[in-house]
Design a protein around this motif. Structure first.
Motif, PDB file in Angstrom:
ATOM      1  N   GLY A 269      16.866 -17.858  -7.582  1.00  0.00           N
ATOM      2  CA  GLY A 269      16.153 -18.944  -6.926  1.00  0.00           C
ATOM      3  C   GLY A 269      16.323 -18.986  -5.429  1.00  0.00           C
ATOM      4  O   GLY A 269      15.692 -19.816  -4.753  1.00  0.00           O
ATOM      5  N   LYS A 270      17.140 -18.077  -4.855  1.00  0.00           N
ATOM      6  CA  LYS A 270      17.402 -18.103  -3.412  1.00  0.00           C
ATOM      7  C   LYS A 270      16.975 -16.806  -2.724  1.00  0.00           C
ATOM      8  O   LYS A 270      16.292 -16.841  -1.719  1.00  0.00           O
ATOM      9  CB  LYS A 270      18.896 -18.344  -3.152  1.00  0.00           C
ATOM     10  N   PHE A 271      17.415 -15.654  -3.269  1.00  0.00           N
ATOM     11  CA  PHE A 271      17.047 -14.370  -2.678  1.00  0.00           C
ATOM     12  C   PHE A 271      17.237 -13.270  -3.720  1.00  0.00           C
ATOM     13  O   PHE A 271      17.959 -13.450  -4.702  1.00  0.00           O
ATOM     14  CB  PHE A 271      17.866 -14.067  -1.415  1.00  0.00           C
ATOM     15  N   GLN A 272      16.559 -12.116  -3.471  1.00  0.00           N
ATOM     16  CA  GLN A 272      16.588 -11.023  -4.447  1.00  0.00           C
ATOM     17  C   GLN A 272      16.760  -9.679  -3.768  1.00  0.00           C
ATOM     18  O   GLN A 272      16.115  -9.382  -2.751  1.00  0.00           O
ATOM     19  CB  GLN A 272      15.272 -10.984  -5.243  1.00  0.00           C
ATOM     20  N   ASN A 273      17.648  -8.865  -4.336  1.00  0.00           N
ATOM     21  CA  ASN A 273      17.794  -7.450  -3.971  1.00  0.00           C
ATOM     22  C   ASN A 273      17.889  -7.214  -2.459  1.00  0.00           C
ATOM     23  O   ASN A 273      17.170  -6.390  -1.896  1.00  0.00           O
ATOM     24  CB  ASN A 273      16.637  -6.626  -4.547  1.00  0.00           C
ATOM     25  N   SER A 300      26.504 -16.298   0.780  1.00  0.00           N
ATOM     26  CA  SER A 300      26.970 -15.504  -0.355  1.00  0.00           C
ATOM     27  C   SER A 300      27.913 -14.396   0.099  1.00  0.00           C
ATOM     28  O   SER A 300      28.917 -14.103  -0.549  1.00  0.00           O
ATOM     29  CB  SER A 300      25.787 -14.901  -1.118  1.00  0.00           C
ATOM     30  N   ILE A 301      27.587 -13.775   1.224  1.00  0.00           N
ATOM     31  CA  ILE A 301      28.459 -12.731   1.757  1.00  0.00           C
ATOM     32  C   ILE A 301      29.839 -13.299   2.074  1.00  0.00           C
ATOM     33  O   ILE A 301      30.864 -12.643   1.866  1.00  0.00           O
ATOM     34  CB  ILE A 301      27.836 -12.106   3.028  1.00  0.00           C
ATOM     35  N   PHE A 302      29.882 -14.542   2.525  1.00  0.00           N
ATOM     36  CA  PHE A 302      31.149 -15.162   2.911  1.00  0.00           C
ATOM     37  C   PHE A 302      31.835 -15.865   1.737  1.00  0.00           C
ATOM     38  O   PHE A 302      32.902 -16.445   1.900  1.00  0.00           O
ATOM     39  CB  PHE A 302      30.923 -16.154   4.058  1.00  0.00           C
ATOM     40  N   GLY A 303      31.210 -15.834   0.570  1.00  0.00           N
ATOM     41  CA  GLY A 303      31.848 -16.384  -0.623  1.00  0.00           C
ATOM     42  C   GLY A 303      31.671 -17.876  -0.825  1.00  0.00           C
ATOM     43  O   GLY A 303      32.280 -18.460  -1.725  1.00  0.00           O
ATOM     44  N   ILE A 304      30.835 -18.518  -0.010  1.00  0.00           N
ATOM     45  CA  ILE A 304      30.617 -19.962  -0.166  1.00  0.00           C
ATOM     46  C   ILE A 304      29.837 -20.226  -1.448  1.00  0.00           C
ATOM     47  O   ILE A 304      30.175 -21.126  -2.233  1.00  0.00           O
ATOM     48  CB  ILE A 304      29.875 -20.538   1.058  1.00  0.00           C
ATOM     49  N   HIS A 305      28.772 -19.452  -1.656  1.00  0.00           N
ATOM     50  CA  HIS A 305      27.997 -19.501  -2.899  1.00  0.00           C
ATOM     51  C   HIS A 305      27.887 -18.066  -3.407  1.00  0.00           C
ATOM     52  O   HIS A 305      26.955 -17.350  -3.031  1.00  0.00           O
ATOM     53  CB  HIS A 305      26.610 -20.089  -2.661  1.00  0.00           C
ATOM     54  N   PRO A 306      28.835 -17.617  -4.236  1.00  0.00           N
ATOM     55  CA  PRO A 306      28.841 -16.223  -4.681  1.00  0.00           C
ATOM     56  C   PRO A 306      27.513 -15.822  -5.323  1.00  0.00           C
ATOM     57  O   PRO A 306      26.882 -16.631  -6.008  1.00  0.00           O
ATOM     58  CB  PRO A 306      29.986 -16.181  -5.690  1.00  0.00           C
ATOM     59  N   PRO A 307      27.082 -14.581  -5.107  1.00  0.00           N
ATOM     60  CA  PRO A 307      25.807 -14.125  -5.678  1.00  0.00           C
ATOM     61  C   PRO A 307      25.907 -13.919  -7.184  1.00  0.00           C
ATOM     62  O   PRO A 307      27.007 -13.818  -7.747  1.00  0.00           O
ATOM     63  CB  PRO A 307      25.578 -12.791  -4.952  1.00  0.00           C
ATOM     64  N   ASP A 308      24.751 -13.839  -7.839  1.00  0.00           N
ATOM     65  CA  ASP A 308      24.716 -13.534  -9.272  1.00  0.00           C
ATOM     66  C   ASP A 308      24.954 -12.044  -9.513  1.00  0.00           C
ATOM     67  O   ASP A 308      25.496 -11.648 -10.550  1.00  0.00           O
ATOM     68  CB  ASP A 308      23.367 -13.951  -9.865  1.00  0.00           C
ATOM     69  N   GLU A 311      26.719  -5.879  -4.633  1.00  0.00           N
ATOM     70  CA  GLU A 311      27.991  -5.269  -4.286  1.00  0.00           C
ATOM     71  C   GLU A 311      28.244  -5.357  -2.786  1.00  0.00           C
ATOM     72  O   GLU A 311      27.313  -5.313  -1.980  1.00  0.00           O
ATOM     73  CB  GLU A 311      28.014  -3.798  -4.723  1.00  0.00           C
ATOM     74  N   PHE A 312      29.549  -5.446  -2.437  1.00  0.00           N
ATOM     75  CA  PHE A 312      29.982  -5.446  -1.044  1.00  0.00           C
ATOM     76  C   PHE A 312      30.900  -4.253  -0.807  1.00  0.00           C
ATOM     77  O   PHE A 312      31.792  -3.973  -1.618  1.00  0.00           O
ATOM     78  CB  PHE A 312      30.760  -6.721  -0.704  1.00  0.00           C
ATOM     79  N   TYR A 313      30.694  -3.570   0.308  1.00  0.00           N
ATOM     80  CA  TYR A 313      31.586  -2.493   0.717  1.00  0.00           C
ATOM     81  C   TYR A 313      32.024  -2.746   2.156  1.00  0.00           C
ATOM     82  O   TYR A 313      31.184  -2.991   3.031  1.00  0.00           O
ATOM     83  CB  TYR A 313      30.880  -1.136   0.631  1.00  0.00           C
ATOM     84  N   ILE A 314      33.314  -2.721   2.397  1.00  0.00           N
ATOM     85  CA  ILE A 314      33.848  -2.861   3.749  1.00  0.00           C
ATOM     86  C   ILE A 314      34.550  -1.564   4.109  1.00  0.00           C
ATOM     87  O   ILE A 314      35.465  -1.110   3.399  1.00  0.00           O
ATOM     88  CB  ILE A 314      34.801  -4.066   3.854  1.00  0.00           C
ATOM     89  N   LYS A 315      34.061  -0.919   5.180  1.00  0.00           N
ATOM     90  CA  LYS A 315      34.536   0.404   5.608  1.00  0.00           C
ATOM     91  C   LYS A 315      34.492   1.390   4.439  1.00  0.00           C
ATOM     92  O   LYS A 315      35.390   2.206   4.247  1.00  0.00           O
ATOM     93  CB  LYS A 315      35.948   0.313   6.175  1.00  0.00           C
ATOM     94  N   GLY A 316      33.441   1.280   3.631  1.00  0.00           N
ATOM     95  CA  GLY A 316      33.226   2.202   2.531  1.00  0.00           C
ATOM     96  C   GLY A 316      33.944   1.862   1.244  1.00  0.00           C
ATOM     97  O   GLY A 316      33.722   2.508   0.215  1.00  0.00           O
ATOM     98  N   LYS A 317      34.790   0.849   1.264  1.00  0.00           N
ATOM     99  CA  LYS A 317      35.559   0.475   0.074  1.00  0.00           C
ATOM    100  C   LYS A 317      34.926  -0.748  -0.583  1.00  0.00           C
ATOM    101  O   LYS A 317      34.666  -1.762   0.071  1.00  0.00           O
ATOM    102  CB  LYS A 317      37.004   0.164   0.468  1.00  0.00           C
ATOM    103  N   LYS A 318      34.688  -0.665  -1.896  1.00  0.00           N
ATOM    104  CA  LYS A 318      34.105  -1.791  -2.615  1.00  0.00           C
ATOM    105  C   LYS A 318      35.104  -2.942  -2.682  1.00  0.00           C
ATOM    106  O   LYS A 318      36.288  -2.737  -2.993  1.00  0.00           O
ATOM    107  CB  LYS A 318      33.700  -1.382  -4.026  1.00  0.00           C
ATOM    108  N   VAL A 319      34.624  -4.164  -2.382  1.00  0.00           N
ATOM    109  CA  VAL A 319      35.491  -5.338  -2.396  1.00  0.00           C
ATOM    110  C   VAL A 319      34.821  -6.462  -3.180  1.00  0.00           C
ATOM    111  O   VAL A 319      33.599  -6.489  -3.333  1.00  0.00           O
ATOM    112  CB  VAL A 319      35.821  -5.837  -0.961  1.00  0.00           C
ATOM    113  N   GLU A 320      35.627  -7.383  -3.676  1.00  0.00           N
ATOM    114  CA  GLU A 320      35.131  -8.583  -4.346  1.00  0.00           C
ATOM    115  C   GLU A 320      35.249  -9.756  -3.373  1.00  0.00           C
ATOM    116  O   GLU A 320      36.321  -9.977  -2.800  1.00  0.00           O
ATOM    117  CB  GLU A 320      35.959  -8.877  -5.602  1.00  0.00           C
ATOM    118  N   ILE A 321      34.157 -10.486  -3.178  1.00  0.00           N
ATOM    119  CA  ILE A 321      34.193 -11.685  -2.328  1.00  0.00           C
ATOM    120  C   ILE A 321      33.636 -12.841  -3.149  1.00  0.00           C
ATOM    121  O   ILE A 321      32.430 -12.979  -3.318  1.00  0.00           O
ATOM    122  CB  ILE A 321      33.379 -11.501  -1.032  1.00  0.00           C
TER     123      ILE A 321
END
Length: 496
Positions: A269-273, A300-308, A311-321
């Motif tokens: 309902g907010k954004f897609q892909n 969502s990137i900052f974790g205020i409203h996590p996405p459904d 994926e996030f990668y920081i300096k090539g490493k997958k992270v959970e936010i």
């Protein structure tokens, strides 16, 4: 002849502290027509509508309605005279029923102050039948979808039997099926001689249902034309046709490795892909019209409203936010869109606002604050960012908007983030403070920070960004590099 027009505005001017929102606006709306107002975010459209509806009082100028010059004393006065409005922001009373919301402030009574709920429900049912709206009048507003709340708002505006209805972004929260219903309602109203002022960022709607279009830019009326005289290209040129006179302080920075990569981010309902990346030393601008989903993505990137999903990668490493705490641990900082509501702690001091997100770094082994270290660090940032404040103990509410913004920037810089997200970083601050913020952004990029900047001001997006991502209604519509970007290209993508 004046009898041709239901509404005539002459030299309407409105100023707020630090900004001239409307500058000698002239507007004429013909009887029985749909008159579109077009312009970028902040062009002055909604401010003018609030004047026509009596919410704001103009500083200068005159309003003539149905041939008579009027001075509105409030929205009730406007409704009494035959002007109603569908607001951009939904304002239901959530624990009341649909019928109670429709007739709020004009309830049917049985005498002795008793409200005739049965009659209100029956009137609402008749109204909905005439508009082909399938909503239970006895339902609580809190239980409705956003789309149905919007339809109730539309029905309420129509129920006043007004001669002029203002529709401010009426389709922003409704489905295609409900949009078709609205267009049928508009056609029916037109056939009865009702005039409509229609604000929308959706070009297709404008060319489909409107008779006349007036373009606003930077608080001024650029011109009015019949819809038959325009196409999308000409309309965009009218909307962005100013020269970019402001000089933006954008020094070259060495752009390096990918710091943040976002892949297929979706929130229902907010954004897609949504997929993009930002590199060390780069300023990535995110452009789009109101409701495009820009703020929702960075929240969502900052974790205020996590996405459904995504994926996030920081300096090539997958992270959970999954929370702001996770984002901060991954060396991210977020300057929010509204510094007064979601940014500053207004009752607290400058110093308290600076250290609130990094306070654990200033505690000794007994859990007590290292006051001297705090004072030294905060004083250093006051000097570094040229924050004008009598002392660190000054309450932030007493500072100017620009200095409040610099305090909030200092808050995140004390955390030494690698990735800094700035949502409307110069909104509501004066030109001098804007220039200082721009210089600071440029210096931060040169030190290797990766910066994501959302801005509704096209000159700022063009002046400060190395690369620009454009969004429309929750979808990424394209990317432009600094060399190829222009106001026209951004607007073409933003209106797709």
């Amino acid at each position: 002849m004046s009898s041709e027009y239901i509404l005539e505005l002459t030299d309407i001017t409105k100023e707020f502290p630090g900004v001239k929102a409307l500058d000698q606006i002239r507007l004429k709306v013909r009887k029985g027509t749909v008159h579109a107002l077009m312009g970028e975010n902040g062009a002055g459209k909604s401010t003018l509508m609030k004047i026509i509806f009596g919410i704001y009082i103009p500083d200068k100028g005159s309003i003539k309605f149905k041939g008579e010059e009027i001075k509105l004393s409030g929205s009730k006065d406007a409704l009494r005279r035959g002007i109603s409005m569908i607001h951009q922001e939904l304002t239901p009373v959530p624990l009341m029923t649909v019928a109670e919301n429709i007739f709020l402030g004009r309830e049917s009574t049985l005498g002795f102050g008793w409200i005739n709920k049965k009659k209100m429900v029956e009137e609402t049912r008749k109204l909905f039948e005439s508009l082909q709206i399938d909503i239970n009048p006895n339902a609580k507003m809190v239980d409705l979808s956003i789309a149905n709340m919007q339809m109730v708002e539309i029905a309420a505006a129509v129920s006043y039997n007004a001669d002029l209805i203002i529709m401010d972004e009426p389709t922003s929260a409704i489905t295609d099926k409900e949009v078709e219903q609205l267009f049928q309602i508009i056609a029916s109203l037109k056939s009865k001689g009702v005039s409509i002022i229609y604000i929308s960022h959706k070009m297709g709607e404008i060319f489909r249902i409107c008779d006349d279009i007036t373009v606003f830019r930077d608080g001024q009326c650029i011109g009015t034309k019949s819809v038959n005289e325009l196409n999308q290209e000409i309309l965009i040129q009218m909307m962005v046709g100013r020269e970019i006179k402001q000089v933006f302080h954008k020094d070259e920075a060495e752009i390096g490795e990918v710091m943040l990569s976002v892949k297929n981010l979706t929130r229902k309902g907010k954004f897609q892909n949504i997929s993009f990346e930002v590199r060390r030393g780069e300023i990535l601008g995110i452009a789009g019209l109101m409701g495009a989903g820009r703020t929702e993505v960075i929240e969502s990137i900052f974790g205020i409203h996590p996405p459904d999903s995504g994926e996030f990668y920081i300096k090539g490493k997958k992270v959970e936010i999954k929370s702001p705490r996770d984002a901060i641990k991954n060396r991210m900082g977020l300057l929010t869109e509204d510094r007064k509501i979601t940014g500053a702690f207004l009752p607290l001091t400058v110093k308290d606002n600076m250290i609130v997100s990094s306070i654990n770094d200033y505690l000794n082994k007994f859990g007590l604050l290292k006051r001297q270290l705090v004072n030294d660090m905060c004083s250093a940032f006051v000097d570094r960012l040229s924050i004008k404040t009598p002392s660190l103990n000054q309450h932030i509410v007493n500072l100017s908007g620009g200095n409040q913004q610099k305090v909030l920037l200092a808050r995140w810089l004390l955390n030494n983030p690698d990735i800094l997200i700035l949502d409307e970083p110069t909104r509501g601050i004066d030109v001098g403070a804007k220039s200082e913020i721009h210089k600071l952004m440029s210096r931060l990029a040169q030190t290797g920070k990766a910066i994501i900047m959302i801005s509704s001001e096209l000159p700022e997006i063009l002046g400060m960004s190395d690369r620009i991502m454009v969004m429309h209604e929750g979808h990424k519509k394209g990317e432009l590099n600094r060399a190829e970007a222009s106001q026209e290209k951004i607007m073409e993508l933003a209106y797709r």
